[in-house]
Design an enzyme around this catalytic site. Structure first.
Site, PDB file in Angstrom:
ATOM      1  N   GLY A 256      -1.749  -5.254  -1.732  1.00 37.18           N
ATOM      2  CA  GLY A 256      -2.608  -4.410  -0.906  1.00 37.18           C
ATOM      3  C   GLY A 256      -2.591  -3.016  -1.495  1.00 37.18           C
ATOM      4  O   GLY A 256      -2.395  -2.853  -2.699  1.00 37.18           O
ATOM      5  N   CYS A 259      -5.528   1.026  -3.844  1.00 35.76           N
ATOM      6  CA  CYS A 259      -6.265   0.904  -5.114  1.00 35.76           C
ATOM      7  C   CYS A 259      -6.550  -0.515  -5.601  1.00 35.76           C
ATOM      8  O   CYS A 259      -7.683  -0.798  -5.974  1.00 35.76           O
ATOM      9  CB  CYS A 259      -5.562   1.712  -6.176  1.00 35.76           C
ATOM     10  SG  CYS A 259      -5.779   3.480  -5.863  1.00 35.76           S
TER      11      CYS A 259
HETATM   12  P1  NAD Z   1      -6.569  10.581  -1.042  1.00 35.42           P
HETATM   13  O1  NAD Z   1      -7.570  10.085  -0.086  1.00 35.42           O
HETATM   14  O2  NAD Z   1      -5.123  10.479  -0.722  1.00 35.42           O
HETATM   15  O3  NAD Z   1      -6.847  12.125  -1.379  1.00 35.42           O
HETATM   16  C1  NAD Z   1      -8.113  12.645  -1.701  1.00 35.42           C
HETATM   17  C2  NAD Z   1      -8.155  14.106  -1.225  1.00 35.42           C
HETATM   18  O4  NAD Z   1      -9.330  14.727  -1.720  1.00 35.42           O
HETATM   19  C3  NAD Z   1      -8.201  14.236   0.306  1.00 35.42           C
HETATM   20  O5  NAD Z   1      -7.172  15.102   0.720  1.00 35.42           O
HETATM   21  C4  NAD Z   1      -9.599  14.839   0.577  1.00 35.42           C
HETATM   22  O6  NAD Z   1      -9.636  15.669   1.709  1.00 35.42           O
HETATM   23  C5  NAD Z   1      -9.843  15.619  -0.701  1.00 35.42           C
HETATM   24  N1  NAD Z   1     -11.248  15.891  -0.983  1.00 35.42           N
HETATM   25  C6  NAD Z   1     -12.304  15.040  -0.892  1.00 35.42           C
HETATM   26  N2  NAD Z   1     -13.430  15.665  -1.289  1.00 35.42           N
HETATM   27  C7  NAD Z   1     -13.085  16.926  -1.639  1.00 35.42           C
HETATM   28  C8  NAD Z   1     -13.808  18.035  -2.150  1.00 35.42           C
HETATM   29  N3  NAD Z   1     -15.112  17.976  -2.409  1.00 35.42           N
HETATM   30  N4  NAD Z   1     -13.145  19.182  -2.405  1.00 35.42           N
HETATM   31  C9  NAD Z   1     -11.805  19.271  -2.187  1.00 35.42           C
HETATM   32  N5  NAD Z   1     -11.064  18.232  -1.698  1.00 35.42           N
HETATM   33  C10 NAD Z   1     -11.697  17.086  -1.431  1.00 35.42           C
HETATM   34  O7  NAD Z   1      -6.877   9.840  -2.419  1.00 35.42           O
HETATM   35  P2  NAD Z   1      -5.828   9.396  -3.549  1.00 35.42           P
HETATM   36  O8  NAD Z   1      -5.080   8.199  -3.108  1.00 35.42           O
HETATM   37  O9  NAD Z   1      -5.094  10.595  -4.046  1.00 35.42           O
HETATM   38  O10 NAD Z   1      -6.842   8.907  -4.689  1.00 35.42           O
HETATM   39  C11 NAD Z   1      -7.623   9.827  -5.415  1.00 35.42           C
HETATM   40  C12 NAD Z   1      -8.210   9.099  -6.614  1.00 35.42           C
HETATM   41  O11 NAD Z   1      -7.154   8.719  -7.505  1.00 35.42           O
HETATM   42  C13 NAD Z   1      -8.958   7.803  -6.284  1.00 35.42           C
HETATM   43  O12 NAD Z   1     -10.037   7.683  -7.185  1.00 35.42           O
HETATM   44  C14 NAD Z   1      -7.929   6.720  -6.556  1.00 35.42           C
HETATM   45  O13 NAD Z   1      -8.528   5.511  -6.915  1.00 35.42           O
HETATM   46  C15 NAD Z   1      -7.189   7.309  -7.741  1.00 35.42           C
HETATM   47  N6  NAD Z   1      -5.791   6.842  -7.885  1.00 35.42           N
HETATM   48  C16 NAD Z   1      -5.003   6.750  -6.771  1.00 35.42           C
HETATM   49  C17 NAD Z   1      -3.661   6.371  -6.924  1.00 35.42           C
HETATM   50  C18 NAD Z   1      -2.742   6.230  -5.727  1.00 35.42           C
HETATM   51  O14 NAD Z   1      -1.653   5.729  -5.896  1.00 35.42           O
HETATM   52  N7  NAD Z   1      -3.128   6.648  -4.538  1.00 35.42           N
HETATM   53  C19 NAD Z   1      -3.146   6.124  -8.211  1.00 35.42           C
HETATM   54  C20 NAD Z   1      -3.991   6.261  -9.317  1.00 35.42           C
HETATM   55  C21 NAD Z   1      -5.323   6.642  -9.136  1.00 35.42           C
HETATM   56  C1  UGA Z   2      -1.016   0.485  -8.357  1.00 31.99           C
HETATM   57  C2  UGA Z   2      -0.697   0.469  -9.863  1.00 31.99           C
HETATM   58  O1  UGA Z   2       0.582  -0.126 -10.068  1.00 31.99           O
HETATM   59  C3  UGA Z   2      -0.696   1.883 -10.439  1.00 31.99           C
HETATM   60  O2  UGA Z   2      -0.470   1.836 -11.846  1.00 31.99           O
HETATM   61  C4  UGA Z   2      -2.048   2.532 -10.154  1.00 31.99           C
HETATM   62  O3  UGA Z   2      -2.072   3.869 -10.626  1.00 31.99           O
HETATM   63  C5  UGA Z   2      -2.313   2.503  -8.656  1.00 31.99           C
HETATM   64  O4  UGA Z   2      -2.273   1.131  -8.170  1.00 31.99           O
HETATM   65  C6  UGA Z   2      -3.669   3.048  -8.348  1.00 31.99           C
HETATM   66  O5  UGA Z   2      -4.577   2.957  -9.146  1.00 31.99           O
HETATM   67  O6  UGA Z   2      -3.748   3.533  -7.237  1.00 31.99           O
HETATM   68  P1  UGA Z   2       0.318   1.043  -6.128  1.00 31.99           P
HETATM   69  O7  UGA Z   2      -0.923   0.606  -5.413  1.00 31.99           O
HETATM   70  O8  UGA Z   2       0.983   2.296  -5.705  1.00 31.99           O
HETATM   71  O9  UGA Z   2       0.019   1.191  -7.695  1.00 31.99           O
HETATM   72  O10 UGA Z   2       1.380  -0.109  -5.936  1.00 31.99           O
HETATM   73  P2  UGA Z   2       2.083  -1.283  -6.767  1.00 31.99           P
HETATM   74  O11 UGA Z   2       3.526  -1.000  -6.843  1.00 31.99           O
HETATM   75  O12 UGA Z   2       1.393  -1.579  -8.048  1.00 31.99           O
HETATM   76  O13 UGA Z   2       1.874  -2.495  -5.761  1.00 31.99           O
HETATM   77  C7  UGA Z   2       0.576  -2.923  -5.373  1.00 31.99           C
HETATM   78  C8  UGA Z   2       0.680  -4.122  -4.472  1.00 31.99           C
HETATM   79  O14 UGA Z   2       1.127  -5.266  -5.198  1.00 31.99           O
HETATM   80  C9  UGA Z   2       1.671  -3.963  -3.312  1.00 31.99           C
HETATM   81  O15 UGA Z   2       1.102  -4.493  -2.132  1.00 31.99           O
HETATM   82  C10 UGA Z   2       2.877  -4.777  -3.734  1.00 31.99           C
HETATM   83  O16 UGA Z   2       3.587  -5.297  -2.634  1.00 31.99           O
HETATM   84  C11 UGA Z   2       2.206  -5.890  -4.516  1.00 31.99           C
HETATM   85  N1  UGA Z   2       3.077  -6.512  -5.540  1.00 31.99           N
HETATM   86  C12 UGA Z   2       3.538  -5.787  -6.589  1.00 31.99           C
HETATM   87  C13 UGA Z   2       3.378  -7.867  -5.434  1.00 31.99           C
HETATM   88  O17 UGA Z   2       2.950  -8.546  -4.474  1.00 31.99           O
HETATM   89  N2  UGA Z   2       4.142  -8.448  -6.416  1.00 31.99           N
HETATM   90  C14 UGA Z   2       4.609  -7.749  -7.492  1.00 31.99           C
HETATM   91  O18 UGA Z   2       5.296  -8.357  -8.351  1.00 31.99           O
HETATM   92  C15 UGA Z   2       4.307  -6.389  -7.580  1.00 31.99           C
END
Ligand code: NAD
Ligand code: UGA
Length: 452
Positions: A256, A259
């Site tokens: 879940g 992402c």
């Molecule tokens: P998030 O929802 O936690 O944070 C996004 C933030 O951007 C929010 O606080 C929102 O209020 C702000 N925002 C939106 N529009 C704005 C604007 N115009 N100006 C200023 N602030 C603004 O999102 P996130 O989880 O940090 O993800 C951000 C991006 O990074 C996504 O594309 C996601 O796919 C990618 N990503 C996320 C993760 C992760 O682990 N969460 C890891 C790798 C990549």
């Molecule tokens: C994932 C990727 O691992 C990151 O590299 C990426 O940057 C990020 O998505 C993103 O693009 O947001 P994250 O969602 O934080 O990171 O979590 P993970 O640790 O990768 O786990 C994802 C899901 O897979 C979880 O629900 C976890 O329980 C599940 N999982 C993970 C399994 O069911 N089995 C495994 O062996 C590993």
């Protein structure tokens, strides 16, 4: 030392901002959500992420990290403008780039030549080109657009940002690539310089490949149950193969998070829009749904009919994985919704995610202690493998419960011990009756290898 503005103070923006400050840069985090911004100005973090509060506190108090909602104040001074806003799933699974587009429009109002716009958000292939075209349309000279996707995981985000497996820089010119790569020069990580489109696609490819490994193992877990093999043993065997590696092989309740689900759907859409059939992506998605349904059915079968009373289940863990309070697309939430819809009473515990859960799941009894959650329940359902659940006094839990079923949907607990305590222990990819315990196997293995 560079002047950097990071737009969006969510998981990625906050970690990127604090991480770049740690690497020696001056960072302004630009956030438009007033509640989030106010909290950040008082150095209160909106998310639970190990080590992040220390970094934010350290650099905010030294003035190297600041927070603002003003594009007018933040953009003119920045040499690099990172876009780290959300890109949620649109109605047909496509990545919604509305927030990215809005950020670009706002920043261009105050931009000047010689800046680099860096996309950190995960965006559809070609988004960098669209931004570059928009920049050209506005008549700016010398503004470059670079893709620098982020691979951090929630729960270990700071650690991942500061110790990345690689840094990806997708750029249209060598000079822009070198300038962005230079921001990370103090990190010991390979830098991959590639085209913008390759960088954008590689981010989706990495997430899709990881999710596919997990779905593959989840499908294997169903086969294991059918043929009386043990998925943990199978994973161990294949994981020793250096060509395969041992991570992301854990079968369980399915993946879940914020992402994997949205990125797989978005990549699938990108494929179909370009005339490519995304067979593996679609199979990966459907196995993930099937796995939850399979485990949910096993839980319901194990509870069985309960005479005269409403069945009750204690759910351990609400976050989509341990060490985060993020509930986005959490399998636990999905299971709880199904239980509640079937008229089953749910008592739930999570070390950090309860506050977030109350907002989305009001019909649940939340408990501060796992021992409270199990009072008189028919079954325990372990949904998220927080370490603390491994350390519990399970003999005490056996006494507090009414029933004796434990469904361990993450294969996190010691099944043999639970069976000794009188539980009916149900895990994933194993039929139960843990005749050959993992411990005994390890002892046997070390005995064998020791003797060689
Ligand atoms: P998030 O929802 O936690 O944070 C996004 C933030 O951007 C929010 O606080 C929102 O209020 C702000 N925002 C939106 N529009 C704005 C604007 N115009 N100006 C200023 N602030 C603004 O999102 P996130 O989880 O940090 O993800 C951000 C991006 O990074 C996504 O594309 C996601 O796919 C990618 N990503 C996320 C993760 C992760 O682990 N969460 C890891 C790798 C990549
Ligand atoms: C994932 C990727 O691992 C990151 O590299 C990426 O940057 C990020 O998505 C993103 O693009 O947001 P994250 O969602 O934080 O990171 O979590 P993970 O640790 O990768 O786990 C994802 C899901 O897979 C979880 O629900 C976890 O329980 C599940 N999982 C993970 C399994 O069911 N089995 C495994 O062996 C590993």
């Amino acid at each position: 030392m560079a002047d950097v503005c990071v737009i969006g103070a969510g998981y990625v923006g906050l970690v990127t901002g604090a991480g770049l400050a740690e690497l020696g840069h001056n960072v302004v985090l630009l956030e438009t959500d007033p509640v989030r911004l106010d909290a950040l100005k008082q150095h209160q973090l909106p998310i639970h992420e190990a080590g992040l509060d220390e970094l934010v506190e350290r650099y905010a108090s030294r003035g190297r990290l600041s927070f603002s909602d003003s594009y007018a104040d933040s953009i003119p001074h920045a040499e690099f403008v990172f876009i780290a806003v959300n890109t949620p799933a649109g109605p047909s699974g496509e990545a919604d780039t509305t927030y990215v587009a809005a950020a670009v429009e706002s920043l261009l109002e105050y931009a000047s030549s010689n800046k680099i716009i860096v996309t950190k958000s995960t965006v559809p292939v070609g988004t960098g080109d669209v931004i570059a075209e928009r920049v050209r349309d506005t008549g700016f000279q010398g503004i470059e657009v670079v893709s620098n996707p982020e691979f951090l995981r929630e729960g270990t985000a700071v650690q991942d940002f500061l110790n990345p497996d690689r840094i990806v820089v997708g750029a249209g010119s060598r000079s822009a690539a070198a300038r962005v790569a230079g921001l990370y020069s103090s990190l010991d990580a390979p830098v991959v310089i590639c085209s913008r489109r390759s960088a954008e696609l590689a981010k989706y490819a990495a997430n899709a490949l990881l999710a596919t490994r997990i779905s593959f193992m989840n499908e294997m877990s169903a086969i294991c149950e059918a043929v009386d093999a043990d998925i943990e043993q199978v994973a161990r065997v294949v994981g020793f193969d250096r060509r395969i590696g041992s991570t992301y092989l854990s079968a369980g309740l399915g993946w879940g998070g914020s992402c994997f689900p949205k990125d797989l759907r978005a990549l699938s859409r990108i494929a179909t829009e370009h005339g490519v059939e995304p067979s593996i992506l679609e199979a990966t998605l459907s196995v993930n749904v099937r796995q939850r349904e399979r485990i949910y059915r096993r839980l319901c079968e194990a509870i069985g009919p309960v005479n005269g009373t409403t069945p009750a289940v204690a759910v351990f863990g609400l976050a989509f994985k341990p060490n985060t309070d993020d509930l986005r697309e959490s399998p636990a939430i999905d299971i709880i919704k199904r239980l509640v819809a079937s008229g089953i009473r749910v008592r739930a515990h999570d070390p950090v995610a309860v506050a977030n859960a109350r907002a989305v799941l009001p019909d649940v009894e939340y408990c501060d202690e796992p021992y409270d959650a199990v009072a008189n329940v028919d079954a325990v359902f372990l949904a998220t493998e927080w370490d603390e659940y491994r350390q519990l006094d399970w003999a005490r839990i056996r006494e507090l419960m009414q029933g004796h079923v434990v469904v361990d949907s993450r294969n996190a607990l010691d099944g043999a011990r639970l069976e000794q305590l009188g539980f009916r222990y149900i895990s994933v990819g194993r039929r139960g009756g843990h005749a050959l315990q993992r411990e005994a196997l390890v002892q046997l293995e070390s005995g064998v290898t020791g003797g060689l």
